[in-house]
Scaffold this motif. Structure first.
Motif, short mmCIF file in Angstrom:
data_model
loop_
_atom_site.label_atom_id
_atom_site.label_comp_id
_atom_site.label_asym_id
_atom_site.label_seq_id
_atom_site.Cartn_x
_atom_site.Cartn_y
_atom_site.Cartn_z
N ARG A 62 0.83 -1.14 -0.10
CA ARG A 62 0.10 -0.13 0.05
C ARG A 62 0.81 1.23 -0.09
O ARG A 62 0.58 2.19 -0.84
N THR A 63 1.80 1.27 0.86
CA THR A 63 2.64 2.52 0.96
C THR A 63 3.67 2.71 -0.27
O THR A 63 3.83 3.77 -0.84
N GLY A 64 3.90 1.51 -0.87
CA GLY A 64 4.69 1.57 -2.20
C GLY A 64 3.88 2.10 -3.28
O GLY A 64 4.29 2.86 -4.07
N GLY A 65 2.57 1.61 -3.29
CA GLY A 65 1.96 2.03 -4.26
C GLY A 65 1.57 3.61 -4.46
O GLY A 65 1.01 4.21 -5.54
N HIS A 66 1.48 4.10 -3.12
CA HIS A 66 1.06 5.46 -3.12
C HIS A 66 2.44 6.37 -3.29
O HIS A 66 2.18 7.43 -3.90
N TRP A 67 3.69 6.02 -3.14
CA TRP A 67 4.81 6.80 -3.08
C TRP A 67 5.49 6.65 -4.59
O TRP A 67 6.03 7.22 -5.23
N PHE A 68 5.46 5.51 -5.04
CA PHE A 68 6.21 5.16 -6.28
C PHE A 68 5.31 5.35 -7.59
O PHE A 68 4.30 5.20 -7.48
N SER A 69 5.94 5.74 -8.50
CA SER A 69 5.30 5.89 -9.75
C SER A 69 5.19 4.59 -10.57
O SER A 69 5.82 3.56 -10.04
N ILE A 70 4.22 4.41 -11.40
CA ILE A 70 4.13 3.04 -12.21
C ILE A 70 5.64 2.54 -12.78
O ILE A 70 6.10 1.51 -13.02
N ARG A 71 6.34 3.71 -13.44
CA ARG A 71 7.51 3.40 -13.93
C ARG A 71 8.80 3.05 -13.08
O ARG A 71 9.29 2.02 -13.21
N HIS A 72 8.40 3.48 -11.75
CA HIS A 72 9.39 3.14 -10.73
C HIS A 72 9.15 1.83 -10.35
O HIS A 72 10.13 0.88 -10.30
N LEU A 73 8.04 1.09 -10.26
CA LEU A 73 7.75 -0.21 -10.09
C LEU A 73 8.08 -0.98 -11.19
O LEU A 73 8.91 -2.14 -11.07
N GLN A 74 8.01 -0.65 -12.44
CA GLN A 74 8.37 -1.21 -13.71
C GLN A 74 10.02 -1.43 -13.55
O GLN A 74 10.41 -2.50 -14.07
#
Length: 454
Positions: A62-74
């Motif tokens: 949940r926290t990662g989804g709030h702070w990271f962009s989709i490109r960060h996660l990719q």
């Protein structure tokens, strides 16, 4: 050298800075989750360890989804091919990858013919190819499970998904059965590098490869998908029931081919709308909160004139979903759904969008011949996930359509677990002890593949 379905991600200097800020923002919630809530539970009973690590997973995702962009996660997650290689190295298991040529339909536009090719990743071993004479391939008796991963159409395959599938299929691969059950992982292009309906075309192409190269019949094939992977499985069934000229035809046809042996849908994304009551009641208890779901959806949806970032239609206005969530999150907390006909009833998720233009709007009519394309369907949902109400509604529609059909009937079951979205994926990713849901699904695979009901 084979090219992956998704290009390599490269971050800009500003994105690097935003990512380091996001890691800093993640640190304190993770410390609290690890040490602030009865940390001795990590050494307790199986139930205590499961509850403890699920809470850690919930906070992290949940926290990662709030702070990271989709490109960060990719960027941080390896692509499908690399994830398979890493998993194989860590588990002393070979993974055989093969690229698949795209299959095209007569009604597709020219842009569809430039899409990247998907891939199949065979875990452990692959079947032997069959001989081909002209346009006809020999048929084989090999049993295959095709897994289509989730991730909101924007995230690649994770190691937890592979471990989950290998564990669920362990009993079906007992040596006493003689022949193995082959596990195939589908690799498709994630958004925004491809938008709807590219991923459906790629999955259809994979089915063509299984049929033409390996002679796999649908009666020996089980489709499995979690989250958006479940959407893609249902889109394949939709195309089989009601072929759209804008998509390629499947290698199997309704009526002349046997139904799929089984379809497993784990927390499937059955509606791209976010208006169901569970989006409010479970907003604080799910790994995927509503604002993250909306960002994923807007990244996947085609950028048609009515849905462009600069235009408005009614109250809907599309912003850039690739921004850092903390920057665009306030908008996506309250954004209304886009004005797409049939969105609540599965447009873009379980049915192709043009199906609602033809006036065939009722799901019980659309799915009334489901028994002719799938023998058994298992659907799971978590009581604390935002998708819950949409999944239950879809399951009821499917059962009603199945019960009132005059042809073959499918065996349809809904499992409701006291958990959040796609819980088994995070369980196996974090090494959390398997729950009763895993045992039930393992038994379902065994009954479908080794002890089928005639």
């Amino acid at each position: 050298m084979a090219v992956g379905a998704t290009p390599k991600i490269r971050l800009s200097l500003s994105e690097w800075g935003q990512m380091f800020i996001a890691f800093g923002a993640l640190a304190w919630p993770m410390i609290k989750a690890l040490f602030g809530n009865a940390p001795w539970r990590m050494f307790g009973s199986v139930e205590a360890r499961r509850d403890y690590w699920r809470n850690v997973a919930l906070v992290m995702i949940r926290t990662g989804g709030h702070w990271f962009s989709i490109r960060h996660l990719q960027f941080m997650m390896p692509n499908d091919r690399s994830a398979c290689r890493l998993w194989g190295w860590m588990n002393w298991t070979s993974v055989i990858s093969e690229q698949v040529d795209m299959t095209h339909g007569a009604g597709e536009d020219s842009a569809a013919k430039t899409e990247r090719n998907p891939s199949i990743h065979w875990v452990g071993q692959s079947p032997q190819p069959v001989s081909t004479t002209g346009n006809n391939s020999q048929r084989s008796n090999v049993k295959v499970v095709l897994y289509i991963h989730g991730g909101g159409f924007v995230l690649p395959l994770s190691n937890g998904c592979i471990t989950m599938m290998r564990t669920l299929l362990r009993e079906t691969n007992d040596p006493s059965y003689g022949s193995p059950v082959y596990l195939a992982l589908a690799e498709y292009t994630i958004a925004p590098y491809a938008e709807y309906p590219t991923q459906i075309r790629q999955c259809i192409s994979i089915l063509h490869r299984l049929s033409s190269r390996y002679g796999v019949d649908p009666s020996n094939l089980v489709l499995v998908g979690d989250s958006c992977g479940g959407s893609l499985c249902l889109s394949l069934l939709s195309q089989l029931l009601h072929p759209s000229p804008k998509l390629p035809q499947l290698p199997y046809t309704k009526g002349s081919s046997e139904p799929f042996a089984g379809v497993l849908l784990m927390s499937p994304w059955t509606s791209l709308a976010t208006s169901a009551p569970s989006y409010t009641s479970n907003a604080g208890s799910d790994t995927l909160p509503p604002n993250v779901i909306r960002r994923f959806r807007d990244t996947y949806l085609p950028k048609s004139p009515d849905l462009s970032p600069t235009s408005t239609s009614g109250a809907y206005k599309r912003v850039d979903p690739m921004q850092v969530a903390s920057l665009s999150g306030r908008y996506y907390d309250a954004v209304p759904d886009p004005p797409i006909k049939g969105l609540t009833d599965g447009a873009g998720a379980t049915r192709h969008m043009d199906s609602f233009d033809a006036g065939n709007n009722k799901n019980d009519e659309w799915w009334k011949e489901i028994g002719s394309v799938a023998k058994r369907i298992m659907i799971t949902t978590g009581e604390y996930e935002c998708f819950r109400d949409d999944i239950v509604t879809f399951s009821n529609d499917l059962k009603h359509a199945n019960d009132t059909s005059h042809g073959k009937a499918s065996e349809i079951e809904l499992l409701r677990d006291e958990s959040f979205h796609a819980v088994l994926v995070s369980d196996f990713a974090f090494g959390i002890p398997p729950c009763t849901l895993a045992a039930k699904l393992s038994g379902w695979f065994l009954s479908v593949l080794r002890n089928p009901v005639v």
